[in-house]
Design an enzyme around this catalytic site. Structure first.
Site, PDB file in Angstrom:
ATOM      1  CG  ASP A 328      -2.081   1.408   1.139  1.00  0.00           C
ATOM      2  OD1 ASP A 328      -1.795   1.687   0.651  1.00  0.00           O
ATOM      3  OD2 ASP A 328      -2.784   1.222   2.468  1.00  0.00           O
ATOM      4  CG  ASP A 589      -0.812  -1.114   8.106  1.00  0.00           C
ATOM      5  OD1 ASP A 589      -1.699  -1.570   7.308  1.00  0.00           O
ATOM      6  OD2 ASP A 589      -0.126  -0.445   7.876  1.00  0.00           O
ATOM      7  CG  ASN A 657      37.515 -37.172  -0.054  1.00  0.00           C
ATOM      8  OD1 ASN A 657      38.173 -36.786  -1.284  1.00  0.00           O
ATOM      9  ND2 ASN A 657      37.628 -35.907   0.474  1.00  0.00           N
ATOM     10  CG  ASN A 682      30.819 -36.754   7.345  1.00  0.00           C
ATOM     11  OD1 ASN A 682      30.824 -36.682   6.428  1.00  0.00           O
ATOM     12  ND2 ASN A 682      30.142 -37.311   8.372  1.00  0.00           N
ATOM     13  CG  ASP A 686      30.307 -32.160   8.213  1.00  0.00           C
ATOM     14  OD1 ASP A 686      30.048 -31.036   6.767  1.00  0.00           O
ATOM     15  OD2 ASP A 686      29.752 -33.121   8.412  1.00  0.00           O
TER      16      ASP A 686
END
Length: 858
Positions: A328, A589, A657, A682, A686
């Site tokens: 608006d 709103d 891998n 692993n 990570d």
């Protein structure tokens, strides 16, 4: 619902209050707490548990991880208990790492959501108090007003000009009038005029009601339980799910094949199974849920610092993907401080008597809170002590008029103000400057000409009419007829300073602004010119009404301003924009914005919005300001970009891998890495990814909207996975034919090379730029270097033999350094060629929606 109140609409108010053990003053604080515990399991959507135990258990809920744990436990009794304990310890360490990060993310999000929690006003021991909607219980006395959401199914105790929107339950688009009364027990839902229901909201008026049922016991709850309703899946959630399916397919094919071949080669079944499960863990980005949670929570925190509160975390990606923003104009584009400029008679002259009438109308109205009425009351102070209010017909979005009946020195006078066309509809005459009345048709052209002049100047113009009545104490919509038009009410609301520059900044981010307003086309066009829309394409509500869905779909992308739009047309515009391939955001709103907010990809509301708008919205702005939104869009894109970085890493080096390991297990007379070493690889690779939420994002990655592109991810995985495998097999060759390594040295050397290469390649694939031209965050850099140092040092530590490692001669480390260096250089070259090819393919493809994140031009 309790049997004594199952047909509560057929009970007297006092009887219903008594049956629920309440009082006209509401419940006591102690009783409300007791009932909250009693009805905790009755919530429609039980509060998602984020306690420590639930999050910790969630880290080990993956079927692959559970199978690995089971196999390790079996091996304790059948094989080598030391290896099994190490495997379990690594799995536990990985889980604790994810838990620690996700727990912090969950706590941060809960604090942010508390800032914009929707509340209900209830009586507690006779004193009004605001409590969260989820804490309202049967027996509470709730105070209702325009914009409020019904916290449950309620019986009205008092009402005044009360209208409720029940479209979610009955499908009826017109607000339903509500009043106190007693109805037959068999009265159907749509005719229970003495009740308000959960899932509906108050459009106008006020009232007091007794909460009879909440959650699953409500009418809305029964429907939801039958249909098992859930929020629509966002583009982000859909992308994560499709990515999961892609990895699942690859993992299943690889793991089943490796297990079968190892058994065929007469290797121990349990060892082969553990190896296959460890490979599956390596292929599966276990930490993806945690990484997503961490990135989204970090993004939500950064957005909160910029006064943008995220209610639904998954909407952040849609926020970044948004390429059309509908809003608006009032308060967003304009100052939002509506000012009454003047009240003119039909001849264009200021008129004191007309000013008195409009002041009376604004002073006595009690329906929807309106900035228009506030501006009238603020304009001047008029002594109206000689007048009193008799009755009112509240404003609604269909009539677009507000009428009050007042009694005073002139007798009973009905005063109506509203949209000019709707006011003229109920007029038969018009009054000139001298007070004489003339047939409306004789001056209609003059009135419409003046209206056009005012509108072209950007002035919002309402009509004002009156009608004298005899002795009466009630009026209705039917009395709005035969009125006399007495003038124009002129308002100004200038554009915000710098708004044109802000809109330009949005445009630079690839977000097009579309204005949807109830103002007439001339006013809207005038404002559009002031904010930089030269020759704006305007579509009026009248034209829209006569337009088919197909015609709207064809035009909607090219329209800048939608004017004279009715509330139910907003949703139609949003749907058309989405069908045209856009990701649509909508700022609303008001009470009448709820359906459009729900229809948009991203519903945005503001802190001071009506409760129903805040409740439906995905994101709440603490300031109704487009500058805040610009910052929020950037943060949304940063969050999505960093999440996708982890996905690209998991599908490149890690995949390569694991694929190499699978192939090596078929070619070598021994397993290239033991299961515990695969899991350790692993976990270590990570660790840097856990800091990726703090990483910076290149400007070109923020310049355009982004969306998931599974085809891109698959292509990236194949390109960089194959590259990783090439260097893995190069490492195998060096170990077997150059260094003549034994089994333990082979495993140690490859472990070191795998972890270091997978960690460093993160610095390459995190950006389209050469890695030395795109600076990573300090946390990411330190985490990466820390993992590299720890990996090199690990074979020399006292407990290395337990993990199956042995100290390596320096020449092994020298060979590893050469291979990793060549891998990084080749990764840069492959990245350059990959993006050049992908950009060429994209430019040759037909234009569509927003591009994928990773295919932005450099």
């Amino acid at each position: 619902m309790d049997q004594p109140t199952s047909s509560f609409w057929s009970l007297q108010a006092g009887e219903a209050v008594g049956r629920l053990g309440s009082t006209p003053k509401g419940l006591s604080s102690a009783e409300s707490v007791a009932r909250l515990k009693r009805y905790a399991g009755n919530r429609l959507v039980p509060k998602k548990r984020t306690d420590a135990f639930t999050l910790l258990v969630g880290q080990f809920s993956s079927p692959i991880v559970l199978m690995l744990i089971g196999a390790a436990v079996i091996s304790i009794f059948l094989h080598d208990p030391t290896d099994a304990v190490i495997i379990l310890a690594i799995v536990l360490a990985s889980g604790l790492l994810g838990f620690w990060q996700e727990r912090g993310a969950a706590g941060a999000v809960e604090k942010l959501l508390s800032l914009v929690e929707v509340k209900a006003k209830v009586l507690r021991e006779g004193v009004p108090a605001e409590v969260p909607l989820a804490e309202v219980v049967p027996g509470d006395i709730v105070l209702l007003s325009a914009g409020a959401t019904a916290p449950g199914d309620c019986l009205l105790l008092e009402s005044r000009d009360l209208f409720a929107d029940e479209a979610t339950l009955t499908g009826e688009t017109f607000p339903a009038e509500k009043s106190v009364g007693i109805l037959a027990a068999e009265t159907p839902l749509g005719k229970r005029t003495n009740s308000v229901f959960m899932g509906t909201h108050i459009v106008s008026g006020s009232g007091t009601a007794l909460v009879v049922a909440i959650g699953r016991d409500t009418e809305f709850g029964k429907v939801s339980e039958r249909l098992k309703l859930r929020p629509p899946e966002t583009d982000f959630e859909h992308g994560v799910r499709r990515f999961g399916y892609l990895l699942l397919e690859v993992t299943l094919l690889l793991v089943i094949g490796i297990f079968a071949f190892n058994v065929y080669l007469h290797r121990p079944v349990l060892d082969s199974f553990l190896f296959s499960m460890a490979l599956a863990v390596g292929l599966t980005p276990q930490l993806l849920p945690a990484i997503v949670s961490i990135n989204l929570a970090a993004g939500a925190r950064r957005m909160a610092e910029r006064k943008v509160i995220v209610k639904r975390l998954s909407s952040i990606e849609n926020f970044g993907s948004m390429n059309v923003l509908c809003t608006d104009k009032t308060g967003t584009i304009t100052e939002g401080e509506v000012t009454l400029q003047s009240v003119n008679d039909p001849e264009g002259k200021e008129n004191e008597r007309a000013l008195l009438y409009v002041y009376l109308n604004a002073a006595f109205e009690t329906g929807i809170t309106s900035p228009i009425d506030a501006a009238i009351r603020k304009h001047c102070v008029i002594d109206i002590s000689a007048w009193k209010k008799v009755d009112e017909v509240p404003y609604d979005f269909l009539r677009k008029r507000l009428t009050v009946l007042v009694s005073g020195p002139e007798g009973n006078v009905m005063i109506t103000k509203g949209a000019l066309a709707q006011v003229l509809e109920v007029c038969a005459t018009a009054e000139d400057s001298s007070g004489s009345e003339h047939p409306l048709e004789s001056v209609r052209t003059q009135i419409e000409t003046r209206f056009a002049e005012y509108s072209q100047k950007g002035q919002r113009t309402l009509g004002l009419a009156r009608r004298k009545l005899g002795a009466t104490s009630r009026i209705s919509k039917d009395d709005e007829t035969g009125m006399c038009f007495i003038g124009f009410v002129l308002f100004t609301d200038p554009p915000k300073p710098g708004i044109a520059a802000t809109i330009q900044r949005l445009g630079e981010l690839g977000v097009r602004l579309k204005v949807i307003t109830g103002d007439n086309a001339l006013v809207a066009e005038s404002v559009a010119r002031q904010i930089g829309f030269e020759n704006a394409a305007v579509l009026s509500g009248g034209e829209l009404k006569d337009m088919s869905d197909g015609a709207l779909l064809h035009r909607v992308d090219n329209v800048n301003v939608f004017a004279e739009i009715e509330p139910n047309q907003k949703e139609r515009i949003i749907h058309a924009l989405r069908k045209a391939g856009n990701v649509v955001g909508y700022i609303g709103d008001g009470i009448n914005d709820a359906s459009a907010l729900h229809a948009a990809d991203v519903g945005l509301s503001v802190e001071g919005a009506a409760d129903v708008a805040k409740q439906v919205a995905d994101i709440v702005l603490l300031e109704k300001n487009l500058d805040v939104l610009v910052d929020g869009v950037r943060e949304g894109r940063i969050t999505f970009a960093n999440t996708l970085k982890y996905v690209l890493i998991a599908t490149s080096a890690n995949f390569g891998n694991m694929f190499s390991m699978a192939g090596a297990s078929l070619l070598l007379p021994f397993l290239p890495l033991l299961p515990k070493q695969i899991l350790l690889t692993n976990m270590l690779t990570d660790m840097p990814a856990m800091t990726i939420s703090s990483d910076g994002v290149d400007d070109e990655m923020l310049a355009r909207p982004r969306r998931w592109d599974i085809a891109f991810i698959r292509s990236f995985m194949l390109t960089f996975g194959v590259l990783s495998s090439v260097f893995d097999y190069l490492t195998f060759g060096a170990l077997l034919y150059l260094l003549h390594a034994n089994t333990i040295q082979f495993r140690t050397m490859w472990f070191v090379e795998s972890v270091i290469s997978a960690s460093l390649i993160l610095l390459v694939v995190r950006s389209r730029r050469p890695f030395f031209r795109s600076k990573p965050s300090l946390r990411l850099l330190l985490a990466t270097l820390g993992v590299v140092v720890a990996t090199v040092a690990l074979p020399y530590l006292p407990f290395a033999s337990i993990l199956g490692f042995t100290p390596l001669p320096m020449k092994y480390l020298g060979v590893a350094a050469v291979i990793v260096t060549l891998y990084i250089i080749s990764g840069e070259l492959a990245k350059h060629l990959f993006y050049r090819r992908f950009d060429r393919e994209r430019s040759a493809a037909p234009a569509g929606g927003p591009p994928a994140l990773a295919v932005t031009p450099s």
